[in-house]
Write a protein that holds these residues in place. Sequence first.
Motif, short mmCIF file in Angstrom:
data_model
loop_
_atom_site.label_atom_id
_atom_site.label_comp_id
_atom_site.label_asym_id
_atom_site.label_seq_id
_atom_site.Cartn_x
_atom_site.Cartn_y
_atom_site.Cartn_z
N TYR A 101 0.87 -1.19 0.00
CA TYR A 101 0.00 0.00 0.00
C TYR A 101 0.90 1.23 0.00
O TYR A 101 1.79 1.35 0.85
N THR A 143 -3.38 7.97 5.67
CA THR A 143 -4.05 7.84 4.37
C THR A 143 -4.86 6.56 4.30
O THR A 143 -5.99 6.55 3.78
N LEU A 144 -4.31 5.47 4.84
CA LEU A 144 -5.02 4.19 4.84
C LEU A 144 -6.32 4.29 5.63
O LEU A 144 -7.38 3.81 5.18
N ASP A 147 -8.80 6.27 3.58
CA ASP A 147 -9.33 5.47 2.47
C ASP A 147 -10.34 4.44 2.95
O ASP A 147 -11.39 4.23 2.33
N GLN A 148 -10.02 3.80 4.06
CA GLN A 148 -10.93 2.79 4.58
C GLN A 148 -12.24 3.43 5.03
O GLN A 148 -13.32 2.87 4.82
N ASN A 152 -12.93 2.78 0.15
CA ASN A 152 -12.23 2.35 -1.07
C ASN A 152 -10.72 2.41 -0.83
O ASN A 152 -10.15 3.50 -0.68
N VAL A 153 -10.07 1.24 -0.81
CA VAL A 153 -8.62 1.17 -0.59
C VAL A 153 -7.97 0.51 -1.81
O VAL A 153 -8.40 -0.57 -2.24
#
Length: 213
Positions: A101, A143-144, A147-148, A152-153
């Motif tokens: 990622y 950021t992860l 996104d989660q 949408n990741v």
Amino acid sequence: MTDAKNIKVCDHHKDKRRKIFRRIFAGILIFLLIVLVTILIIWAILRPSKPAFILQDVTVYAFNASVPNFLTSNFQVTLSSRNPNDKIGIYYDRLDAYVSYQNQQITYRTSIPPSYQGHDEVDVWSPFVYGTNVPVAPFNFVTLSQDQSNGNVLVIIKIDGRVRWKVGAFISGRYHIYVRCPAFITFGPRSNGIVVGENAVKYQLVQRCTVSV
């Protein structure tokens, strides 16, 4: 006089042996050169093409980023590889699958068993790739998490390894192979996955991968 004659005879034999060795050495070099040129000509005519990889699906069993800067995840990925060459076989000597990622590896590496792929054959692999409490860089973790939360990741399924080409009886040296397959994992109301078990969601992707050799 006798000693001088003996020395001349010895020198003559030495010169003769040197000439024989030089001829043998030159013959070996010429033979090797012919073999090398022949291989290069065959190689240039056949022009081996890179194998084509497709990420067919991804099943997510775990994706837990609740602990700050740590991620626990468990994926099963299904990949297919096709040998597009008509006259060239491919030895997959080593293949390691993992997930990244934002250019950071977030799972351990999983080895795929070595195999040989004949002309125009297709192989399918379904390895599990996972990581327990894998450290994630703080800026990537922010950021992860965003996104989660957005549902949408984007992760990249990666395969690194080594391959060899087989042309007739000739087998090449080892070449590095790098496979990169993007996969969008959706969560919550936006999820387009199919529930296949307790806490397991399968995503049908059929995504073409980029391959570098």
